[in-house]
Scaffold this motif. Sequence first.
Motif, mmCIF file in Angstrom:
data_model
loop_
_atom_site.group_PDB
_atom_site.id
_atom_site.type_symbol
_atom_site.label_atom_id
_atom_site.label_comp_id
_atom_site.label_asym_id
_atom_site.label_seq_id
_atom_site.Cartn_x
_atom_site.Cartn_y
_atom_site.Cartn_z
ATOM 1 N N GLU A 80 52.942 77.493 14.152
ATOM 2 C CA GLU A 80 52.518 78.541 15.077
ATOM 3 C C GLU A 80 51.140 78.223 15.655
ATOM 4 O O GLU A 80 50.905 78.374 16.862
ATOM 5 N N ASN A 81 50.232 77.749 14.800
ATOM 6 C CA ASN A 81 48.896 77.397 15.272
ATOM 7 C C ASN A 81 48.921 76.215 16.234
ATOM 8 O O ASN A 81 48.148 76.162 17.192
ATOM 9 N N LEU A 101 48.411 74.200 21.803
ATOM 10 C CA LEU A 101 48.970 73.588 23.015
ATOM 11 C C LEU A 101 48.827 74.518 24.219
ATOM 12 O O LEU A 101 48.524 74.072 25.332
ATOM 13 N N GLU A 102 49.037 75.805 23.989
ATOM 14 C CA GLU A 102 48.874 76.779 25.075
ATOM 15 C C GLU A 102 47.424 76.809 25.552
ATOM 16 O O GLU A 102 47.152 76.831 26.760
ATOM 17 N N PHE A 103 46.485 76.794 24.604
ATOM 18 C CA PHE A 103 45.072 76.798 24.966
ATOM 19 C C PHE A 103 44.699 75.525 25.732
ATOM 20 O O PHE A 103 43.931 75.556 26.696
ATOM 21 N N GLN A 104 45.234 74.399 25.303
ATOM 22 C CA GLN A 104 44.947 73.143 25.988
ATOM 23 C C GLN A 104 45.500 73.153 27.411
ATOM 24 O O GLN A 104 44.860 72.636 28.331
ATOM 25 N N THR A 105 46.670 73.739 27.587
ATOM 26 C CA THR A 105 47.251 73.854 28.918
ATOM 27 C C THR A 105 46.373 74.720 29.811
ATOM 28 O O THR A 105 46.086 74.368 30.962
ATOM 29 N N ASP A 106 45.933 75.851 29.254
ATOM 30 C CA ASP A 106 45.030 76.737 30.007
ATOM 31 C C ASP A 106 43.720 76.027 30.339
ATOM 32 O O ASP A 106 43.197 76.147 31.449
#
Length: 82
Positions: free
Chosen positions: A48-49, A54-59
């Motif tokens: 989950e982390n 990955l979501e934060f890196q995309t943002d």
Amino acid sequence: MKKPISVLFGLAAGAALLNLSGCVTSAQIDEQNKQLAAINVALANIQENQLKSLEFQTDQGALQIQSNNLQKQQYQQQIHGK
């Protein structure tokens, strides 16, 4: 969310232990199952982390592109005297 693959490993490990020794007590199996469940929870948290990361890196990548574009516009305006 997908279940971590550790569930499969846990079942396989338990089956292998029974097949190899043939003399495992139910208390040992219960203890092993508790340990495997704890490992499974930890792996699910890690998974989950990783997804959040990955979501934060995309943002972050999208924000960096926006920042670069703004800097480019500002530079071009300075060059053209606007």
